[in-house]
Write a protein that holds these residues in place. Structure first.
Motif, mmCIF file in Angstrom:
data_model
loop_
_atom_site.group_PDB
_atom_site.id
_atom_site.type_symbol
_atom_site.label_atom_id
_atom_site.label_comp_id
_atom_site.label_asym_id
_atom_site.label_seq_id
_atom_site.Cartn_x
_atom_site.Cartn_y
_atom_site.Cartn_z
ATOM 1 N N GLU A 35 8.111 -5.774 -4.108
ATOM 2 C CA GLU A 35 8.733 -5.482 -5.393
ATOM 3 C C GLU A 35 7.714 -4.871 -6.351
ATOM 4 O O GLU A 35 6.561 -5.297 -6.391
ATOM 5 C CB GLU A 35 9.303 -6.778 -5.975
ATOM 6 C CG GLU A 35 10.193 -6.602 -7.168
ATOM 7 C CD GLU A 35 10.899 -7.907 -7.505
ATOM 8 O OE1 GLU A 35 12.101 -7.995 -7.264
ATOM 9 O OE2 GLU A 35 10.211 -8.831 -8.004
ATOM 10 N N SER A 36 8.169 -3.898 -7.122
ATOM 11 C CA SER A 36 7.317 -3.264 -8.128
ATOM 12 C C SER A 36 7.387 -4.048 -9.430
ATOM 13 O O SER A 36 8.209 -4.959 -9.586
ATOM 14 C CB SER A 36 7.788 -1.824 -8.380
ATOM 15 O OG SER A 36 9.023 -1.837 -9.089
ATOM 16 N N ALA A 37 6.573 -3.647 -10.392
ATOM 17 C CA ALA A 37 6.577 -4.309 -11.695
ATOM 18 C C ALA A 37 7.923 -4.149 -12.403
ATOM 19 O O ALA A 37 8.331 -5.001 -13.175
ATOM 20 C CB ALA A 37 5.458 -3.750 -12.566
ATOM 21 N N LYS A 38 8.634 -3.055 -12.119
ATOM 22 C CA LYS A 38 9.934 -2.795 -12.755
ATOM 23 C C LYS A 38 11.108 -3.334 -11.940
ATOM 24 O O LYS A 38 12.250 -3.129 -12.288
ATOM 25 C CB LYS A 38 10.113 -1.304 -12.995
ATOM 26 C CG LYS A 38 9.142 -0.754 -14.019
ATOM 27 C CD LYS A 38 9.396 0.711 -14.261
ATOM 28 C CE LYS A 38 8.404 1.262 -15.272
ATOM 29 N NZ LYS A 38 8.595 2.702 -15.465
ATOM 30 N N GLY A 39 10.820 -3.997 -10.818
ATOM 31 C CA GLY A 39 11.882 -4.615 -10.028
ATOM 32 C C GLY A 39 12.435 -3.785 -8.892
ATOM 33 O O GLY A 39 13.376 -4.208 -8.226
ATOM 34 N N GLU A 40 11.860 -2.613 -8.624
ATOM 35 C CA GLU A 40 12.286 -1.826 -7.456
ATOM 36 C C GLU A 40 11.888 -2.595 -6.202
ATOM 37 O O GLU A 40 10.823 -3.203 -6.154
ATOM 38 C CB GLU A 40 11.615 -0.452 -7.469
ATOM 39 C CG GLU A 40 12.057 0.454 -6.346
ATOM 40 C CD GLU A 40 11.407 1.832 -6.387
ATOM 41 O OE1 GLU A 40 11.460 2.516 -5.363
ATOM 42 O OE2 GLU A 40 10.840 2.217 -7.429
#
Length: 102
Positions: A35-40
């Protein structure tokens, strides 16, 4: 885990290896997501590689994948008897499971 340098229209694998063990009947499958910091989220699976405790897999990143730091947020291990164990980013075993997409 290795970092990923994505160029052009390429897809770049982030390759990883897991060492896991089951005392009774062995591991049957491993799956999860980063998961990325933006939730992807980017899903992955792993396959047996070498001995019975070594599993390998990859997370595919593309030119459209969000840049920056990613972490493995979820992993589910299922043994050959159908029992499962879930791990989240809060578990110590995943604390350092990170990679960069540049």
């Amino acid at each position: 885990m290795q970092d990923a340098d994505v160029e052009g229209n390429s897809q770049t694998p982030v390759i990883f290896t897991l060492t896991v063990a089951d005392d009774y009947c062995g591991i049957g499958s491993i799956a999860g997501y980063a998961e990325s910091a933006k939730g992807e989220r980017l899903p992955f699976t792993a396959a047996l590689s070498g001995d019975e405790n070594t599993w390998a897999g990859h997370i595919t990143v593309s030119r459209a994948t969000e840049r920056g730091k990613w972490h493995v947020a979820f992993v589910e291990l299922v043994d050959n008897a159908g029992n499962f164990k879930d791990y989240s980013a809060a578990d110590a075993v995943l604390r350092d499971a990170t990679f960069q997409v540049r």
